[in-house]
Design an enzyme around this catalytic site. Structure first.
Site, PDB file in Angstrom:
ATOM      1  N   HIS A  88      67.072  11.323-104.179  1.00 24.58           N
ATOM      2  CA  HIS A  88      66.800  12.728-104.554  1.00 24.58           C
ATOM      3  C   HIS A  88      65.350  12.902-104.991  1.00 24.58           C
ATOM      4  CE1 HIS A  88      71.166  12.323-104.860  1.00 24.58           C
ATOM      5  NE2 HIS A  88      71.230  13.629-104.640  1.00 24.58           N
ATOM      6  N   GLU A 125      74.707  17.384 -92.468  1.00 28.53           N
ATOM      7  CA  GLU A 125      73.314  17.772 -92.206  1.00 28.53           C
ATOM      8  C   GLU A 125      72.975  17.786 -90.729  1.00 28.53           C
ATOM      9  OE1 GLU A 125      74.249  15.563 -94.503  1.00 28.53           O
ATOM     10  OE2 GLU A 125      73.780  16.636 -96.363  1.00 28.53           O
TER      11      GLU A 125
END
Lengths: 319, 327
Positions: free
Chosen positions: B131, B62
């Site tokens: 998440h 990322e």
């Protein structure tokens, strides 16, 4: 660096970088320059040699120890001086200071105060060049300390997987901040890491400007061909400590001996004189002239106006 | 004007297609976005239409996804990148705060960084704490970076198109439970200005400022409260930064009472900041303390029974509106 003129220009830039950083070190200690200050004294051959292997439209991403990188890429000396003095005439009107120096005109984009913060951005420059089907390349400088940052590993893997035209140039001066490299690093040679990322990794004497130039040139040619990134490790010595004010008392005696025996400017001067490219007196004249250039830039820029509210509030948003 | 009913997911997808068609400088990359077309299928059809140069998969890295987007933007491209789950945004924050948002201002205009970071957050599907979270407050703190958080297909499409054309870094935050929701969008091209709020429902007793999926919850609460004789106005900021304080302020000056609803940890939330801005600008018009409905300062747990205790929603909103009305 194919012609005598180009070699003399490299010699001149080595002295510009040396005199520049000797001056800022002096001024910093006298309190005439603000903020923290890291010098490139002893490491000049890397930025100057690598810069000579790049085109003007290539980009470099630099570090907090950036002046020889900037001068090697052809950055404007006066704007740099004015920036470091926090003046309106500086390259970023005094917003960026010494650590974030920039010169968009020559692709010097730019200094970076986050160790390892520039490696992914440089991979992005290379991504942009490749996607836009140019043959431009990006080169990122980073230290052996930054080789421990996760972002550097991400950048190398990503760039190699996609064959982006980027050169990872590690300046290994043996000290991560104030800690000796081998106390905190898994390998002696950062170039070994290249194997893990499927790219060539070479070691060069970072105090030999010709060697740095040749290694960079080979990596640049590979990148322009579309064959992807390379890792170059330039071994060097840091004369100025982690930053100005650091007395380097942690350096073993041998480090200093090796450093002083490997002055990149003296080394290159010998080559030029042996090859009859310069006489001793010509070399001396260049040294003197570059000192004057730096001294003049700083004394002149020192009289320039400071930025104010207009500059503070400009470019808050891009339009 | 002809309108079509589409899902929020389709709205984002259409915006990507239209902007990539319009401008060849727009590229799209991230984890699983190309061959797999995104875990939520938001990038459907981009690879086959625009090819691997303009839509490609990246390593699971990322930090490098954001860093390379910054670099590519400086060279003249307009990258639209995806960070698959907003819970992973911590891995990217250094590059956002120290590179993406720094360059144009501190380098005094030497470069621009026109990039969009798309991501999605939101609880309600037992994603547990890696998440599920809505971490917009972390990014809200960063200057020189816009933050868009749309709640409807219409807003999502018009604002994403505007974000892609913006010359600043923009974080565009979607919501996983909104992807399947539907709404009408014009068949013709349209843009929505970044920095404009939208009054989703007019009312007179209380203002409810709600963000992202909480707009839906607020509207349901508002409809039910109406049957009980309480009139509430629902204002959707749509863009957190810049925040449209004019629209929010106008509503608060009208009702004199305000509730801010934000599905995020309570302390240091965007709701907290909107509250202080209202206090600064509308103090003389306030007839009651500013109240917030947020998630607690607790990591969102997995089990349905536990996640329900974490997640703010319609019932809490109704309760707090009634509290405000009684003051």
């Amino acid at each position: 660096m194919e012609t005598n003129e180009e070699m003399v220009e490299v010699y001149r830039r080595l002295w510009l970088a040396r005199h520049h950083d000797l001056l800022v070190e002096d001024w910093k200690l006298k309190g005439k320059i603000l903020g923290s200050m890291q010098t490139t004294v002893g490491q000049e051959a890397i930025g100057i040699g690598a810069g000579a292997a790049l085109r003007k439209d290539d980009f470099i991403m630099s570090t907090h120890r950036n002046r020889s990188h900037m001068i090697g890429k052809g950055a404007d000396i006066y704007k740099m001086a004015a920036e470091i003095l926090g003046k309106k005439t500086g390259c970023a009107k005094g917003k960026a200071g010494q650590m974030l120096l920039v010169d968009g005109e020559v692709g010097a984009l730019g200094g970076c105060g986050i160790v390892g913060g520039g490696t992914t951005v440089a991979a992005g420059y290379a991504m942009g060049f490749k996607i836009q089907k140019t043959d431009r390349v990006a080169l990122t400088y980073f230290g052996e300390g930054a080789s421990s940052e996760g972002s550097t590993h991400e950048a190398m893997n990503f760039a190699s997987a996609k064959k982006y035209p980027v050169i990872f140039l590690c300046e290994n001066n043996g000290y991560c901040l104030t800690v000796a490299q081998m106390e905190v690093t898994s390998v002696k040679d950062i170039a070994d890491r290249a194997q893990g990322y499927g790219m060539p990794g070479v070691i060069v004497d970072g105090t030999d400007v010709m060697a740095v130039y040749e290694a960079t040139k080979a990596a640049v040619e590979r990148a322009r061909r579309g064959d992807g990134p390379s890792l170059i490790e330039a071994k060097t010595w840091r004369w100025g400590g982690s930053d100005v004010g650091d007395k380097n008392e942690y350096y073993p005696e041998q480090y200093w001996k090796d450093a002083k025996n490997n002055d990149p400017i003296i080394k290159f001067e010998k080559v030029l004189i042996e090859k009859l490219i310069l006489t001793e007196s010509q070399a001396k004249a260049i040294e003197k002239q570059t000192k004057e250039t730096i001294d003049d830039a700083y004394s002149q820029a020192g009289k320039d106006p400071e930025s104010g509210a207009d500059e503070f509030w400009s470019n808050v948003w891009a339009v | 004007m002809e309108k079509r009913k589409i899902t929020y997911r389709e709205a984002v997808n259409q915006a990507l297609h239209e902007e990539m068609e319009r401008d060849e400088k727009v590229i799209c990359f991230g984890e699983d976005v190309a061959s797999y077309q995104g875990v939520f299928k938001v990038t459907e059809g981009l690879l086959s239409k625009f090819g691997n140069d303009r839509c490609f998969d990246t390593p699971i890295a990322e930090s490098a996804i954001v860093g390379t987007a910054v670099g590519a933007a400086v060279t003249g491209l307009r990258p639209v990148i995806e960070i698959m789950f907003m819970d992973w945004i911590g891995l990217t924050v250094d590059c956002l705060v120290n590179q993406a948002s720094m360059m144009h201002y501190l380098w005094d205009g030497a470069v621009t960084v026109p990039m969009v970071l798309r991501t999605q957050g939101g609880a309600g599907s037992s994603g547990c704490c890696h998440h599920t979270k809505s971490m917009e407050a972390w990014l809200y703190h960063i200057p020189h970076m816009k933050i868009v958080m749309p709640s409807t297909p219409y807003d999502a499409k018009g604002l994403l198109k505007a974000s892609i054309r913006d010359n600043n870094p923009v974080v565009f935050i979607e919501q996983k439970l909104l992807y399947a929701t539907t709404g009408e969008v014009p068949a013709d091209e349209y843009l929505i200005d970044i920095g404009t709020a939208d009054v989703k429902k007019e009312g007179s007793d209380v203002t409810i400022v709600a963000i992202s999926k909480m707009v839906q919850e607020a509207l349901e609460a508002s409809n039910e409260l109406e049957k009980e004789g309480i009139s509430s106005e629902v204002v959707d900021p749509r863009t957190l930064k810049p925040l449209d304080m004019e629209t929010i302020g106008n509503s608060v000056r009208k009702t004199g009472k305000v509730l801010i609803v934000n599905e995020a940890f309570r302390t240091g939330s965007v709701a907290s900041d909107i509250g202080i801005q209202i206090q600064e600008e509308c103090f003389d018009y306030l007839d009651a303390p500013i109240l917030r409905v947020t998630a607690p300062d607790v990591q969102p747990p997995y089990a349905k029974s536990l996640e329900n205790l974490w997640l703010p929603g319609k019932d809490t909103i109704k309760e707090k509106v009634k509290e405000l009305v009684s003051k």
